[in-house]
Write an enzyme that holds these catalytic residues in place. Sequence first.
Site, short mmCIF file in Angstrom:
data_model
loop_
_atom_site.label_atom_id
_atom_site.label_comp_id
_atom_site.label_asym_id
_atom_site.label_seq_id
_atom_site.Cartn_x
_atom_site.Cartn_y
_atom_site.Cartn_z
N VAL A 103 0.79 -1.12 -0.42
CA VAL A 103 -0.25 0.26 0.20
C VAL A 103 1.06 1.13 -0.22
CG1 VAL A 103 -2.19 -0.49 1.09
CG2 VAL A 103 -0.43 -0.02 2.85
N SER A 132 7.27 -11.50 -1.68
CA SER A 132 6.02 -11.81 -1.08
C SER A 132 6.84 -13.45 -0.71
CB SER A 132 5.14 -11.49 -1.77
OG SER A 132 4.17 -12.11 -1.06
N HIS A 167 -4.59 -4.27 -2.56
CA HIS A 167 -5.11 -3.70 -1.08
C HIS A 167 -5.30 -2.48 -0.72
CE1 HIS A 167 -2.98 -7.36 -0.14
NE2 HIS A 167 -3.97 -7.54 -0.06
#
Length: 318
Positions: free
Chosen positions: A141, A265, A157
Amino acid sequence: MRLPLRLFPSLPAPVRTASSVPAGKLNFVPACSTADGRSLELLQDFVSRSRRLFVVTGAGLSTESGIPDYRSEGVGLYARTDRRPMQHTEFTRSAKSRQRYWARNFVGWPQFSSHPPNCAHRALRSWEEKGKLHWLVTQNVDALHSKAGQTRITELHGCAHRDCVSCVLRVTCLGCGSITAREELQRRFVSLNPDWSAQAGAVAPDGDVFLEDEQVLTFRVPSCERCGGILKPEVTFFGDTVAKATVQFVQERLAEADAVLVIGSSLQVYSGYRVLLAASDKKMPIAILNIGPTRADHLAELKVRGRCGEVLSVIQPL
């Protein structure tokens, strides 16, 4: 296309590698040995074979910009503190939790916005410019991809960055659905709390900063000016679900791609992991670049362990 190993000279150890960001910001990058030449060759081959590459990125991509991730051993938020990110149900049910969240966000928002993209973000932007990268989905984000100039992107997100290019930074009322600009909400915070101040600690992956509970007791949180309802940033909190329209859009872009590369990730959050499940169902080639283990390692034909910026700097979008 197989590329000779001589294209990939030995890279220095991560703690000594020159970077586009100040060395102090590398404190959030977990210890990692340099990716070996054979792994780099295989990753280059993987990228070269793709014509419409779909990329999934996570918090590990932004650690080199000075933003910590959640789960990295020794340096992630969970390893360094007992703090956990805001849960959707906690935010909606508890006025005290909202007070704490918004106080931290009020202080952290400008600080979070000051972090620059790093060489990994810029490398992916160059892949897009050269037609290699078909679409990028990020779980972050921080808007650093957008700040680097990425345009073929979905922020899965949402976005908590004040200068976000690819999304409108907004706050929504959970009661009537009205929209407020985050900049306007910041002005309301200042007006309601003219004498309030707090010494900020380190920034968190979601844009908050660390504040002691005592510091937020007198912080006043505005309600919706239209109906008096609860104001929430347009980001997906933990425990919440990604909008169906966003999921559908991502699936459509994935169907147009011919390979998937995960970068930085662990894929522990299902919204990112299900992209890999869908790619696996489609028999798409999958490669992963991440320092630690991921939830989708068993789905990948190639796993490269290394710092994102260090590795992407030598992979060419051929």
